[in-house]
Design a protein around this motif. Structure first.
Motif, PDB file in Angstrom:
ATOM      1  N   VAL A   8       2.506  13.869  -8.101  1.00  0.00           N
ATOM      2  CA  VAL A   8       3.664  13.256  -9.029  1.00  0.00           C
ATOM      3  C   VAL A   8       4.824  13.213  -7.887  1.00  0.00           C
ATOM      4  N   GLU A   9       4.751  14.725  -7.515  1.00  0.00           N
ATOM      5  CA  GLU A   9       5.926  14.881  -6.291  1.00  0.00           C
ATOM      6  C   GLU A   9       5.975  14.017  -5.362  1.00  0.00           C
ATOM      7  N   LEU A  10       4.816  13.686  -4.852  1.00  0.00           N
ATOM      8  CA  LEU A  10       4.681  12.771  -3.636  1.00  0.00           C
ATOM      9  C   LEU A  10       5.248  11.376  -4.338  1.00  0.00           C
ATOM     10  N   GLY A  11       4.668  10.963  -5.292  1.00  0.00           N
ATOM     11  CA  GLY A  11       5.113   9.656  -5.700  1.00  0.00           C
ATOM     12  C   GLY A  11       6.515   9.619  -6.068  1.00  0.00           C
ATOM     13  N   ARG A  12       7.415  10.759  -6.473  1.00  0.00           N
ATOM     14  CA  ARG A  12       8.663  10.703  -6.809  1.00  0.00           C
ATOM     15  C   ARG A  12       9.485  10.452  -5.361  1.00  0.00           C
ATOM     16  N   SER A  34       6.370   3.353  -7.730  1.00  0.00           N
ATOM     17  CA  SER A  34       6.647   3.062  -9.361  1.00  0.00           C
ATOM     18  C   SER A  34       5.548   2.006  -9.686  1.00  0.00           C
ATOM     19  N   PRO A  35       4.753   2.133 -10.891  1.00  0.00           N
ATOM     20  CA  PRO A  35       4.560   3.254 -11.550  1.00  0.00           C
ATOM     21  C   PRO A  35       3.996   4.508 -10.876  1.00  0.00           C
ATOM     22  N   LEU A  36       4.417   5.994 -11.292  1.00  0.00           N
ATOM     23  CA  LEU A  36       3.802   6.920 -10.710  1.00  0.00           C
ATOM     24  C   LEU A  36       2.273   7.109 -10.572  1.00  0.00           C
ATOM     25  N   PRO A  37       1.917   7.493  -9.289  1.00  0.00           N
ATOM     26  CA  PRO A  37       0.332   7.621  -9.585  1.00  0.00           C
ATOM     27  C   PRO A  37       0.100   8.914 -10.405  1.00  0.00           C
ATOM     28  N   LEU A  38      -0.840   9.025 -10.993  1.00  0.00           N
ATOM     29  CA  LEU A  38      -1.154  10.270 -11.834  1.00  0.00           C
ATOM     30  C   LEU A  38      -2.518  10.768 -11.414  1.00  0.00           C
ATOM     31  N   SER A  39      -3.243  10.024 -10.410  1.00  0.00           N
ATOM     32  CA  SER A  39      -4.687  10.664  -9.684  1.00  0.00           C
ATOM     33  C   SER A  39      -4.457  10.254  -8.287  1.00  0.00           C
ATOM     34  N   VAL A  40      -5.463  11.253  -7.606  1.00  0.00           N
ATOM     35  CA  VAL A  40      -5.680  10.953  -6.131  1.00  0.00           C
ATOM     36  C   VAL A  40      -6.101   9.438  -5.974  1.00  0.00           C
ATOM     37  N   ARG A  41      -6.830   8.908  -6.601  1.00  0.00           N
ATOM     38  CA  ARG A  41      -7.352   7.608  -6.331  1.00  0.00           C
ATOM     39  C   ARG A  41      -6.012   6.673  -6.245  1.00  0.00           C
ATOM     40  N   ASP A  42      -5.293   6.842  -7.173  1.00  0.00           N
ATOM     41  CA  ASP A  42      -4.102   5.749  -7.188  1.00  0.00           C
ATOM     42  C   ASP A  42      -3.082   5.963  -6.211  1.00  0.00           C
ATOM     43  N   ARG A  93      -3.908   7.418  -3.239  1.00  0.00           N
ATOM     44  CA  ARG A  93      -4.337   7.140  -2.232  1.00  0.00           C
ATOM     45  C   ARG A  93      -4.231   5.667  -1.758  1.00  0.00           C
ATOM     46  N   ARG A  94      -4.545   4.755  -2.668  1.00  0.00           N
ATOM     47  CA  ARG A  94      -4.032   3.220  -2.369  1.00  0.00           C
ATOM     48  C   ARG A  94      -2.689   3.131  -1.766  1.00  0.00           C
ATOM     49  N   ARG A  95      -1.661   3.981  -2.381  1.00  0.00           N
ATOM     50  CA  ARG A  95      -0.304   3.666  -2.038  1.00  0.00           C
ATOM     51  C   ARG A  95      -0.014   4.018  -0.536  1.00  0.00           C
ATOM     52  N   ALA A  96      -0.672   5.269  -0.144  1.00  0.00           N
ATOM     53  CA  ALA A  96      -0.526   5.879   1.019  1.00  0.00           C
ATOM     54  C   ALA A  96      -1.249   5.520   2.240  1.00  0.00           C
ATOM     55  N   LYS A  97      -1.866   4.348   2.263  1.00  0.00           N
ATOM     56  CA  LYS A  97      -2.602   3.767   3.120  1.00  0.00           C
ATOM     57  C   LYS A  97      -2.095   3.773   4.614  1.00  0.00           C
ATOM     58  N   GLU A  98      -0.962   3.396   4.665  1.00  0.00           N
ATOM     59  CA  GLU A  98      -0.263   3.382   6.060  1.00  0.00           C
ATOM     60  C   GLU A  98       0.173   4.657   6.837  1.00  0.00           C
ATOM     61  N   TRP A  99       0.072   5.804   5.821  1.00  0.00           N
ATOM     62  CA  TRP A  99       0.575   7.141   6.301  1.00  0.00           C
ATOM     63  C   TRP A  99      -0.888   7.735   7.141  1.00  0.00           C
ATOM     64  N   VAL A 130      -2.780  16.628  -1.880  1.00  0.00           N
ATOM     65  CA  VAL A 130      -2.110  15.769  -0.670  1.00  0.00           C
ATOM     66  C   VAL A 130      -3.321  15.515   0.457  1.00  0.00           C
ATOM     67  N   SER A 131      -4.110  16.488   0.615  1.00  0.00           N
ATOM     68  CA  SER A 131      -5.192  16.307   1.604  1.00  0.00           C
ATOM     69  C   SER A 131      -6.073  15.327   1.323  1.00  0.00           C
ATOM     70  N   LYS A 132      -6.332  15.235  -0.026  1.00  0.00           N
ATOM     71  CA  LYS A 132      -7.226  14.068  -0.569  1.00  0.00           C
ATOM     72  C   LYS A 132      -6.649  12.817  -0.252  1.00  0.00           C
ATOM     73  N   ILE A 133      -5.313  12.624  -0.530  1.00  0.00           N
ATOM     74  CA  ILE A 133      -4.731  11.606  -0.668  1.00  0.00           C
ATOM     75  C   ILE A 133      -4.499  10.834   0.967  1.00  0.00           C
ATOM     76  N   THR A 134      -4.283  11.765   1.687  1.00  0.00           N
ATOM     77  CA  THR A 134      -3.886  11.414   3.245  1.00  0.00           C
ATOM     78  C   THR A 134      -4.778  11.770   4.213  1.00  0.00           C
TER      79      THR A 134
END
Length: 540
Positions: free
Chosen positions: A240-244, A249-257, A259-265, A517-521
């Motif tokens: 949630v901190e990362l999404g903020r 928007s909407p805020l991701p509540l799971s790693v899966r959600d 990760r989809r938003r962080a693809k370019e990172w 964060v590790s799982k997301i990125t």
């Protein structure tokens, strides 16, 4: 199923209510997650649901709490036993029998179930929670995480319609927590059981929650859907901190959600903010060939461990891996079949055998905060505990109190330690031990009961210690705390060390111990939101 109608709770002698004009409802088959700062009143809210407030705690309850149309004003906790199952913060304090199987059976016996039904439910619960091998084990000989599973199992066997859990995963390793939460969600989805969970490790539960109940300042309580509530909640997990920060928007509540938003990172050429600590520091403690056995069970199997000044080491591993046994052995208080533990002496004197020292001398060299931290509190008030800590450690008056205010602000000096929440008691013990400032400090599950702000304060306190050349070891299942705190991570399994390296090297490669964060990125070497901020810069 659960209804609060303009409920306020005021305890005897308190100037302000602990809960103020609370109105909320929780439907049948709903999983409600209760969040808030340490000491905000979450346990009081749960106590009001179960009838323990005010019947057992005293004080005044205004308004009405109804559980399946039963008003807690007219029904004491015993009158709700067939309807509500409760798992408290301290499993051992709630046990009434001696062995695992007896504890699973006890609640069903009180409800008058027949023996064939009890036998069937015991077997189901043992399998679901993965504790079949502990059937005949003595409850007091189990690890903290194993005790937590048994406490949850003793509630599940009664098949209640409502289950109230106060930090149910606090003592569980990540895999064990996932298993327990999977069991709880099956009860919600398949059997329409209503579940209320208060949890500081929100990252573990958030994705399963149907609603959020936020207990804020001055006992003000709000309720809403998770995505909406987490936008402004004063406690939030890394996802949630990362999404903020990223403005998602909407805020991701799971790693899966997320990760989809962080693809370019994930394709950036960037480095983490925090580099590993210096592993070449002066040796602060050296343990060789440590073997610990409890009767015929070998808990620690010939472990060698070198701790260095200025280094924060995280000790991880599944429940029962031998982490606590190793900490007690190297502190000198616990049993040890063989091996040696030595700390350097001043000047040219030979190294000191820690186990040859008396208790007071050991504490000056190696401090230990155990899992059952409240056992170290023996005075009548928080103020007296802090003052005694300052005197014993020969520190300036107010040192312990200042540390406590950083960890858990707002605890009155005149409050008795037994009247504090589990997290507040832990904060008091941590403040007492940090006041002593020994060269080596060992902490066993120090983040249980602490909110994110409390963990951040603890992290800063430990970093201050390491900056002054102290060696710190933290045994924990809290992967997010490890990600932001540890220089080095040691993983134990079956009493042996199976991994030892930098935090990034060990936890990033581990499916069980990787932080959000590790799982997301991944495959980036980032562990925390600060790492992402540093590497990515301002979000686009």
């Amino acid at each position: 199923m659960i209804e609060f109608d303009r409920v306020s709770v005021t305890f005897d002698g308190a100037m302000e209510p602990a809960l103020r004009d609370v109105s909320l409802s929780i439907d049948e088959g709903e999983l409600a997650l209760v969040i808030g700062r340490t000491g905000s009143g979450k346990s009081t809210l749960l106590g009001a649901m179960t009838g323990q407030v005010p019947h057992f705690t005293g004080g005044t309850l205004a308004g009405h709490v109804r559980i399946d149309r039963r008003d807690t004003r007219d029904h004491r906790p015993r009158d709700l036993a067939d309807l509500i199952g409760v798992v408290g913060q301290d499993p051992l304090a709630g046990f009434v029998t001696d062995t695992v199987e007896e504890e699973l059976v006890y609640g069903m016996e009180q409800l008058g179930l027949d023996s064939s039904t009890m036998r069937k439910r015991v077997e189901e619960t043992l399998d679901v929670l993965g504790i079949a091998d502990l059937r005949g084990a003595a409850l007091r000989e189990l690890s903290g995480g194993q005790q937590q599973r048994v406490a949850i199992g003793s509630v599940l066997t009664a098949h209640p319609r409502v289950i109230v859990l106060d930090e149910p995963t606090s003592a569980l390793d990540p895999t064990g927590a996932e298993d327990v939460l999977a069991t709880i969600t099956r009860l919600v989805h398949d059997l329409a059981v209503t579940v209320v969970v208060a949890e500081h490790r929100i990252e573990r539960v958030l994705q399963y929650a149907d609603s959020i109940i936020h207990v804020g300042a001055n006992g003000v309580v709000s309720q809403g859907d998770p995505a909406t509530m987490m936008v402004t909640a004063e406690v939030a997990p890394p996802v949630v901190e990362l999404g903020r920060w990223a403005g998602w928007s909407p805020l991701p509540l799971s790693v899966r959600d997320a990760r989809r938003r962080a693809k370019e990172w994930r394709s950036l050429d960037a480095q983490p903010l925090r580099l590993p600590g210096d592993p070449t520091g002066v040796v602060a403690l050296e343990a060789q060939d440590v073997i610990v056995a409890h009767d015929s069970v070998v808990a620690v199997a010939g472990v060698d461990l070198t701790l260095r000044a200025g280094e924060i080491t995280a000790l991880m591993g599944r429940n029962g891996a031998g982490k606590s046994s190793l900490l007690w052995a190297i502190q000198g208080s616990g049993s040890m079949r063989s091996g040696s533990v030595r700390v350097p002496a001043s000047g040219a004197a030979p190294d000191i055998d820690v186990r040859s020292l008396d208790a007071a001398q050991r504490r000056r060299h190696v401090g230990l905060v155990p899992q059952s931290a409240a056992d170290l509190l023996y005075l009548d008030t928080v103020g007296a505990e802090c003052a005694q800590a300052d005197r014993e450690s020969d520190r300036q008056s107010g040192t312990c109190r200042s540390l406590l205010d950083n960890l858990a602000p707002g605890i009155p000096d005149d409050r008795h330690p037994r009247d504090l929440s589990e997290g507040q008691r832990l904060a008091v013990v941590l403040a007492v031990q940090l006041t002593a400032d020994p060269p080596v400090l060992l902490l066993d599950e120090p983040t249980r009961g602490l909110d994110y702000a409390g963990k951040a304060a603890l992290r800063q306190a430990l970093r201050d210690l390491s900056a002054r050349g102290r060696s710190v070891v933290v045994s924990t299942h809290d992967v997010e705390f490890v990600a932001g705190t540890a220089d080095r991570v040691i993983v134990m399994a079956a009493g042996e060390v199976v991994a030892d390296g930098t935090a990034a090297d060990v936890v990033v490669s581990s499916p069980a111990f990787a932080p959000q964060v590790s799982k997301i990125t991944a495959p980036q070497p980032w562990l925390t939101v600060d790492d992402v901020r540093y590497a990515v810069g301002e979000p686009s």
